[in-house]
Structure formats: C-alpha cells, structure tokens
Design a protein around this motif. Structure first.
Motif, PDB file in Angstrom:
ATOM      1  N   ASP A   1     -36.470 -36.329 -69.411  1.00  0.00           N
ATOM      2  CA  ASP A   1     -35.679 -37.066 -69.872  1.00  0.00           C
ATOM      3  C   ASP A   1     -36.215 -38.514 -70.200  1.00  0.00           C
ATOM      4  O   ASP A   1     -36.260 -38.841 -71.255  1.00  0.00           O
ATOM      5  CB  ASP A   1     -34.428 -37.504 -69.156  1.00  0.00           C
ATOM      6  CG  ASP A   1     -33.406 -36.398 -69.077  1.00  0.00           C
ATOM      7  OD1 ASP A   1     -33.469 -35.450 -69.914  1.00  0.00           O
ATOM      8  OD2 ASP A   1     -32.784 -36.620 -68.315  1.00  0.00           O
ATOM      9  N   ALA A   2     -37.216 -38.824 -69.400  1.00  0.00           N
ATOM     10  CA  ALA A   2     -38.175 -39.860 -69.581  1.00  0.00           C
ATOM     11  C   ALA A   2     -38.996 -39.841 -70.811  1.00  0.00           C
ATOM     12  O   ALA A   2     -39.348 -40.800 -71.296  1.00  0.00           O
ATOM     13  CB  ALA A   2     -38.811 -40.454 -68.493  1.00  0.00           C
ATOM     14  N   HIS A  15     -38.698 -37.682 -73.465  1.00  0.00           N
ATOM     15  CA  HIS A  15     -38.024 -37.648 -74.584  1.00  0.00           C
ATOM     16  C   HIS A  15     -37.361 -38.740 -75.039  1.00  0.00           C
ATOM     17  O   HIS A  15     -37.287 -39.268 -76.333  1.00  0.00           O
ATOM     18  CB  HIS A  15     -36.871 -36.509 -74.496  1.00  0.00           C
ATOM     19  CG  HIS A  15     -37.338 -35.138 -74.433  1.00  0.00           C
ATOM     20  ND1 HIS A  15     -36.387 -34.067 -74.117  1.00  0.00           N
ATOM     21  CD2 HIS A  15     -38.522 -34.473 -74.500  1.00  0.00           C
ATOM     22  CE1 HIS A  15     -37.349 -32.923 -74.163  1.00  0.00           C
ATOM     23  NE2 HIS A  15     -38.293 -33.417 -74.441  1.00  0.00           N
ATOM     24  N   ASN A  16     -36.999 -39.797 -74.030  1.00  0.00           N
ATOM     25  CA  ASN A  16     -36.634 -41.128 -74.500  1.00  0.00           C
ATOM     26  C   ASN A  16     -37.761 -42.150 -74.864  1.00  0.00           C
ATOM     27  O   ASN A  16     -37.470 -43.148 -75.209  1.00  0.00           O
ATOM     28  CB  ASN A  16     -35.787 -41.581 -73.353  1.00  0.00           C
ATOM     29  CG  ASN A  16     -34.411 -40.811 -73.055  1.00  0.00           C
ATOM     30  OD1 ASN A  16     -33.820 -40.186 -73.983  1.00  0.00           O
ATOM     31  ND2 ASN A  16     -34.002 -40.920 -71.718  1.00  0.00           N
ATOM     32  N   ASP A  43     -39.744 -43.390 -72.969  1.00  0.00           N
ATOM     33  CA  ASP A  43     -39.589 -44.605 -71.914  1.00  0.00           C
ATOM     34  C   ASP A  43     -40.995 -45.178 -71.537  1.00  0.00           C
ATOM     35  O   ASP A  43     -42.088 -44.153 -71.440  1.00  0.00           O
ATOM     36  CB  ASP A  43     -39.046 -44.389 -70.555  1.00  0.00           C
ATOM     37  CG  ASP A  43     -37.643 -44.045 -70.939  1.00  0.00           C
ATOM     38  OD1 ASP A  43     -37.102 -44.626 -71.899  1.00  0.00           O
ATOM     39  OD2 ASP A  43     -36.952 -43.583 -70.005  1.00  0.00           O
ATOM     40  N   LYS A  76     -44.364 -44.111 -74.646  1.00  0.00           N
ATOM     41  CA  LYS A  76     -43.872 -44.795 -75.967  1.00  0.00           C
ATOM     42  C   LYS A  76     -45.335 -44.204 -77.167  1.00  0.00           C
ATOM     43  O   LYS A  76     -46.301 -44.137 -76.578  1.00  0.00           O
ATOM     44  CB  LYS A  76     -43.936 -46.034 -76.118  1.00  0.00           C
ATOM     45  CG  LYS A  76     -43.533 -46.698 -77.196  1.00  0.00           C
ATOM     46  CD  LYS A  76     -43.399 -48.403 -77.324  1.00  0.00           C
ATOM     47  CE  LYS A  76     -42.894 -49.128 -78.376  1.00  0.00           C
ATOM     48  NZ  LYS A  76     -42.849 -50.583 -78.317  1.00  0.00           N
TER      49      LYS A  76
END
Length: 227
Positions: free
Chosen positions: A160-161, A163-164, A166, A170
């Motif tokens: 999740d981190a 794909h987001n 974070d 980046k």
C-alpha cells in the motif's frame, strides 16, 4: 494477530526439507525418525487450518494425520513402526510434489519474462533510471515470532505504501519483489527491487538507506502493535 510460540519460518523450512529428503535425498531411516520426533510437535501446534501450504507441507500434514489420528501431538513418539508408515504414505505424494515444484519453476520463469519487457519499456521511455535493491528483514528480537499471517499482513501494508507513493517511494516507476523464508536469512523476508525516474531521484545509496529505514520502521511498528 498473535505471535507464534515457535519459529514458524524455521519449522516450515525444516519440514519441507525433511519431506524432500525422504523422497529425493539420501537421508537414512534413523535420521527420518529423529527429525520426526524433533519437528512434529512444534510444527503441529503452530498450524493454522485457514492457511494454505505447499505440496510438501500438505503431504506431511496428511501423512502424519493418517498415522496419529486424534492423539494430541505432545503425546506422540515416532518409533520405527510409525516412521515406516510415514515413509510409505509419503511415497504416494511424490508425483504431486514434483508437479508442484515444476509449476513453481514455471511461474518463477513467467514472472522473470514479464519483468524484462517492462524494464525495456522504461529504458526506452526514460533517459535515466535509478535501480535500488533492498532486503527487508525483521529485527532479530522478533523475527522468530513472526507467523505467515503476520508476514502477509505486513507485506500488504508495505505494498500500500509503495502504490500510494509515500515518503521514499515518490517518483517510483516500477518495482518487483521476491518473498522468501529461511532461518539463515532472518526468517520471512523480502527482496525488493525499486526503479525510480533518475531525473527526479538520485543518490541510490541514500534511497536504499531510506527505503530500508522506512521498511524497518514499518515492520517494527506493525509487529510491536501486534504483540
């Protein structure tokens, strides 16, 4: 989630190795009997009926259940008769285990083949790329308590981190990972490859350090919260 009272990663590796040694190795009868008495109880009390296991592990569970029946694992002693039964029953799983291993090799090759054109496309579309390789492992103090379910939950949070986008993820263009287990390598662990746009990210050693720290902080925080 609750920590396992035993080192689940090591137990699974030991049982997998025992099954493969019996079917395809040169292990002798007394070694088989000794390892059954060493691994059986700890392995059986660590099992979760909702988890799915590889063919060698499934074969071990099914064979021992046929022999032991409803007896509590703590009361079981693997004598010559039970060991002989185990070897005979296990031989019936040889083809299924070979087929499972072939399927795993095929899937591994497919994953590699899909990764190559993805990287070639990135190279064509970007003048510069930054490749960062990081190995994520649990700290020694908790690694032996981590279960398969804990590991799966932690990897979902890490995914999740990523794909987001974070923090240190980046400007990430693509990534790949390999999930493994093994006591010599810190139990359950993750080999992570990250591909960044080098025009926006640089200093690969710094990025690797940041990814490692973020992964360590994430895993430590999650594991501590589950304790």
């Amino acid at each position: 989630m609750i920590y396992s009272p035993v080192n689940q990663s090591q137990l699974i590796s030991n049982v997998d190795r025992l099954v493969r040694d019996v079917l395809f190795g040169s292990i002798n009868f007394q070694q088989i009997r000794s390892q059954l008495n060493e691994f059986y109880y700890s392995f059986m009390i660590s099992l979760n009926p909702e988890d799915r296991y590889s063919k060698p592990i499934q074969a071990f569970i099914e064979c021992t259940n046929k022999i032991i029946g409803n007896d509590y694992p703590y009361n079981v002693f693997w004598d010559n008769e039970k060991t002989e039964q185990f070897i005979q029953l296990l031989s019936g799983y040889e083809k299924a285990i070979k087929k499972d291993y072939s399927a795993w090799r095929y899937q591994s090759n497919q994953n590699s083949e899909r990764l190559e054109p993805n990287i070639r496309t990135l190279i064509s579309n970007h003048p510069r790329l930054l490749f960062v390789r990081v190995d994520l492992k649990y700290i020694q103090e908790i690694s032996h308590h981590i279960t398969i379910r804990d590991f799966d939950f932690h990897m979902k949070k890490l995914r999740d981190a990523i794909h987001n986008g974070d923090t240190c993820f980046k400007h990430l263009l693509s990534h790949a990972w390999s999930l493994e287990q093994g006591e010599d390598n810190g139990g359950f662990h993750c080999h992570l490859l990250l591909i960044f746009d080098s025009s926006k990210r640089y200093k690969n050693s710094y990025l690797a350090d940041q990814v490692g720290k973020n992964g360590e902080i994430l895993l430590k925080a999650l594991a501590t919260a589950l304790y």
